[in-house]
Design a protein around this motif. Sequence first.
Motif, PDB file in Angstrom:
ATOM      1  N   PHE A 101       0.873  -1.179   0.000  1.00 63.55           N
ATOM      2  CA  PHE A 101       0.000   0.000   0.000  1.00 63.55           C
ATOM      3  C   PHE A 101       0.904   1.220   0.000  1.00 63.55           C
ATOM      4  O   PHE A 101       1.580   1.496   1.000  1.00 63.55           O
ATOM      5  CB  PHE A 101      -0.932  -0.011   1.220  1.00 63.55           C
ATOM      6  N   ASN A 102       0.915   1.925  -1.129  1.00 60.69           N
ATOM      7  CA  ASN A 102       1.902   2.977  -1.337  1.00 60.69           C
ATOM      8  C   ASN A 102       3.305   2.419  -1.058  1.00 60.69           C
ATOM      9  O   ASN A 102       3.736   1.511  -1.729  1.00 60.69           O
ATOM     10  CB  ASN A 102       1.573   4.209  -0.514  1.00 60.69           C
ATOM     11  N   LYS A 103       4.009   2.915  -0.057  1.00 58.60           N
ATOM     12  CA  LYS A 103       5.355   2.418   0.231  1.00 58.60           C
ATOM     13  C   LYS A 103       5.407   1.438   1.392  1.00 58.60           C
ATOM     14  O   LYS A 103       6.482   1.125   1.890  1.00 58.60           O
ATOM     15  CB  LYS A 103       6.288   3.603   0.540  1.00 58.60           C
ATOM     16  N   VAL A 104       4.262   0.964   1.824  1.00 58.16           N
ATOM     17  CA  VAL A 104       4.207   0.066   2.974  1.00 58.16           C
ATOM     18  C   VAL A 104       3.934  -1.352   2.481  1.00 58.16           C
ATOM     19  O   VAL A 104       3.012  -1.579   1.697  1.00 58.16           O
ATOM     20  CB  VAL A 104       3.117   0.503   3.967  1.00 58.16           C
ATOM     21  N   ALA A 105       4.759  -2.308   2.955  1.00 55.36           N
ATOM     22  CA  ALA A 105       4.594  -3.723   2.616  1.00 55.36           C
ATOM     23  C   ALA A 105       4.291  -4.471   3.902  1.00 55.36           C
ATOM     24  O   ALA A 105       5.203  -4.963   4.578  1.00 55.36           O
ATOM     25  CB  ALA A 105       5.854  -4.269   1.948  1.00 55.36           C
ATOM     26  N   PRO A 106       3.038  -4.563   4.303  1.00 58.87           N
ATOM     27  CA  PRO A 106       2.706  -5.120   5.618  1.00 58.87           C
ATOM     28  C   PRO A 106       3.075  -6.586   5.770  1.00 58.87           C
ATOM     29  O   PRO A 106       3.535  -7.003   6.828  1.00 58.87           O
ATOM     30  CB  PRO A 106       1.196  -4.893   5.714  1.00 58.87           C
ATOM     31  N   LEU A 107       2.826  -7.371   4.740  1.00 63.55           N
ATOM     32  CA  LEU A 107       3.122  -8.799   4.853  1.00 63.55           C
ATOM     33  C   LEU A 107       4.615  -9.036   4.962  1.00 63.55           C
ATOM     34  O   LEU A 107       5.068  -9.914   5.710  1.00 63.55           O
ATOM     35  CB  LEU A 107       2.544  -9.531   3.641  1.00 63.55           C
TER      36      LEU A 107
END
Length: 1313
Positions: free
Chosen positions: A1172-1178
């Motif tokens: 999500f945008n620059k966030v890779a939660p997984l």
Amino acid sequence: MHFLTVLLLLPVLCSIISTYSSTATRKCEDSLATPLPYSSFTSSSVYARGYGAGYAKLNRKQGAGGWSPLESDHYHWLQVDLGARKQVVSIVTQGRYSSSDWTNKYRLLYSDTQKNWRPYLQDGNIWTFEGNVNSEGMVRHELQHAILARYIRFIPLEWSRDGRIGVRLEFYGCSYWADVISFDGHGVISYRFRSKKMKIVKDIISLKFKTTSRDGVLLHGEGQQGDYIFLELRSARLQLSINLGSNQYGSIQGHTSVISGSLLDDDHWHSVVIERYRRNVNFTLDHHTQQFRTNGEFDHLDLDYEISFGGLPVSMKPSSGGKENFVGCMEGIVYNGDNITNLVHRKKVDTTSFRNLTFSCAESNSFPVFFNSTSFLQLPGQSDSDTVSVSLSFRTWNPSGLLMFTALADGWLEVGLTEGKVTVYINVTQKKSTHITISSGSGLNDGQWHSVHLNVLENYAMLTIDGDEASTVRTAIPIQIQTGGTYYFGGYFLHTHSRSLQHSFQGCMKMIHIDDHLTDLRALEQGLIGAFENVSLDMCAIIDRCVPNHCEHGGSCSQTWDTFSCNCNGTGYTGATCHTPIYQQSCEEYKHQGNSPGNYWIDPDGSGPIPPFRVSCDMAEERVWTTLKNNLSPQMSITRGEPDEKAVLHITYNVTDQQVLSVTSSAEKCEQYVAYACRMSRLLNSPGGAPFTWWVGRANERHSYWGGSGPGIQKCSCGIEHNCTDPKYYCNCDADLPSWREDAGLLVYKDHLPVSQVVVGDTRRAGSEAKLTIGPLKCQGDRNFWNAASFSSPGSYLHFHSFRGETSSDISFYFKTSSTHGVFLENRGTSDFLHIELRGGSVVVFSFNVGSELMELVVHSPMPLNNGKWHRVEAEKNIKEAVLQLNGQYREVRPTLPQGHTKLEFYSDLFVGASSGQRGVLGCMRALRINGVMFDLEERAKVTSGVNRGCQGHCSSYGMNCRNGGKCVEQYNGYSCDCSLTAYNGPFCTNDVGGYFETGTLVRYDFLPESGPSALQEVKSLFGLRVPSEANLTQEELVLSFSTYSAPSILVYISSRTQDYVTVVLRHNGSLQIRYSLGGLSEPYTIDVDHRNMANGQPHFVNITRNLREIRLQVDHYPVSIYTLPEGSDTQFNLVKSIFLGKVFETGQIDPILIERYNTPGFVGCLSRVQFNKVAPLKAALRSGMAAPITIHGILVPSNCGASPLTISPMASSGDPWHIEPAGVVFPFNEDKASGDGVDRNSAVIGGVVSVVIFTVLCIMVFTIRHMFRHKGSYHTNEAKGAESADCADAAIIVNDPAFTETIDESKKEWFI
């Protein structure tokens, strides 16, 4: 290897130097032609009185001031009789005095008898000398190989355009004398030794011979123990066989055989020198030397009684196996300092087998004729005869050509060579046309002499090849023939006949018989009979262009009369001479071409002598590992031997020692895992005892340290780390316990690797057992590939000493620059020149000399080369062509001149950059390799001003390899890809990061509030989150991949501190739905993708991009769809709070439809690529050992779900000549069951569960150990002052040894903290 050979041959070379020192002191520079009388000069013709041959002396003005023939054409010659055999080393020519007459180009012929002339050869060609361009200037040529002859002929080829042929000349050299012995096929020289047995460690044997026989024994010596040395002619080639000893069991076979030369039955002198020191042999034939090493393990040549020349001893004839004695002449026979021919002359050697011993060489009666493509002979025969009888001998390399043609009274008859066999065509046109064809033989274009005999009588024709009655072909002729009386040999150019004849014959003929009478070709030469055109009489100038073989690396050579060609199939090389490697130098180079991990062939020394070999390339991590596997199975049980025997295990790697060294020498570090599992079997017998077990590494050195330890330290890993089972010993196995124990670790001293042998000594006792594991050799990196230097000044350069200029030479390097022009490298020798430069920012020029000619190759690039990116230059010149290639795709190829490819000269010193006031290229060069040898630019740059080690700026060339948003990071010797702000891992950010969700699993990623705790702010800084806390977004991008059979379910839910949200769900029918709730609408805005069921277990890809009201949606590989939010909807996503994956567990008000329809039981399947945008939660959830604003409920197993194909794929594996698929691999092609990464999902789940359990246990152990050993403090083993902080002296030695810097790597910091 060459250095070792030279070193071992030093005693031999010293002996040669001392033997001939007296000759060397007197230079061979006497004037040979000037002292001769006028009568010693003869010629084909004379222009007028005063132009006679005797006036052709250098600087003479008498007469007309030189020789000129009657006509200026190609049929004239000037001959000089030197009075006796001389050694001629140079020639000087002038034009005719004060005239317009001179010779531009010429050739030389020589002979001992004025018969059977031989052309002067150089570089495998009939040599053309450059002559004069005026009448007074002198042009001198030093002969590459001295001429030994009495008669020399000067043959003009080109002359003054404004005048005629004219010449004055001089030959320089010295007297030559040698005892000559004539061998009649019966006589044999037997040289008896001073003692009955000779045990010889070195030999020097030399002789000269000439013969017209294809077979015959020149030299033979033998011992009763099976040793022998044997030199013989076989099919006009010279074969040397040596055996220094074989054992009685046959396990050591000493026989070694080498073949050299061809066409040696040409009745010309050939010189042979055999130099042996122990097993190293130099075998020289006519200035071409082959170096080889004999088989077996013995060094001495044991001979009994005698050595014989000219055949086998009389006592051996019954068992000689049909060996023929030599027929011809020998001179200058020298055996280990004894002049055998002189001893024979003085009757000091047994020659009783000779019927008539003579010390002169009989003249040959053969009169060969040499044909080129425009030659023919016209000879008379009987006319109006009903019989044709023609025979001749020929030799050629061409598969086809016209041998003989004669016109009949009605028709014609032709004898030709067609595809290597002799074919006779008879065409008679009396009443009706009659065609008769017969053929015989095969492979007759092998360069050997072959005879043809044709008889055509009243009613039949008979063809015989090589006098072999079995080859005779006979056919009936239904009509009678009548001869025309004129015969043409080699070609027919009186274009009066309407029939199109086959190609003209190129080669030699002799012994031409017409009507059963031998034709007098000397009468033809004198103009008494027949006619000829463009033939060379009394000469056969056939050349074997495949000897020596210019096809390198085992390429096979084939030839025609004019040229040769190389078949490089299966060699690993390509090009006109099989010189260019087709494989890359290392796994590092494959990686930076964008290849995936796998098995590859590598060629570390390029065009050098080391052949390519197969390795396994692991490119999954930032560093590249090269793996060489061995033949030893893991946990190999050691069999119990005899009480006094040790078990010896030989480890092989299917590569040679040189190939292993080529990998380890360029690697940054190497390692090899070893493990010894034991039960009552001691290993090193520590402390202080003689080791029971040791291993042998490179150079057959014995080592008594084990994995985890270092050289000179008789310990195992546990002895270094103080955690052995019994602290009295330094190895677990040395405790000699009845239960199974193990000593294991990495051997990391690369100069000792790989392990080639392990000797196990303590398995003989009752109850003793041992199992051995020797892992593959693994080496990291390739320092040669990144070996670079930066040039900061246009006048700066690196200076290297001379390198050998071979017949084939190649240069390759990478460069990057912002300059528009400049010199890359050059040398400026007196005889050799080489230069590579950049012109105009887009042109690379490669120039060099071949003989006296300068060649220049130019390659234009369609894009600028001064763009600061890496570009590769590859230049090669060989005996057939020159090649310049840029970036592997733009190239120019030009044929090289047939002359001037000598390799005896050395290039002068090499300058990388520009010398002598030229402008060098500003920028960087790296990976410079010449003739397979890497040049160490970095080491030379250390001591050179204006040049710096290494080069920054790799990302400008390789940054595009960092995919999926990865950022290129500069490093000293390369670059790396920073994948921290992407949903990917791997060296190029191409490996998916994903997880398998069980029932009820959810992942929650929380965005940080603006006034969060400092600890969380540090986490935020650590992860580099680019989404502002509580951000209000007007645009966002959401990317994910998934595979599942479960529906309905929530894939992604993004919440806010208001009632805004975005979610992606699967509905009951498996279709995809995107729901936007940004405020302003009574119901969320939904996008339904109804065209297919996406809960089908296959991987699917979703990209959602919003900018204000516009929403762009791409699913899988379908076209992008565009949607627009209603006018009433807000365009701002307020205060983004959390990202939920798999399920929603949130406080506050949530859309009840989501909870009721999609949240239970939750997503079951795989999610990957979530960003999500620059966030890779997984990715944050699965990154172990780091704090993150992540919450995980349930079981999450790492898996990429087969969602991501490789994004760097320059070519398919099937079309990639370097990629090797593992044997037996079967790929799934069933669409419903295929998994893109080939990973079984159930296995992945089980493996993940096991991994979590093991990880938990390890964490508990770590905390326990930390609590128990808290008092021990901490130290690191990778600091320079390791001796002070090391826990023991052994560890300090390992740390401070500069050659052992990788023994304990940074990852092996002590746990005791």
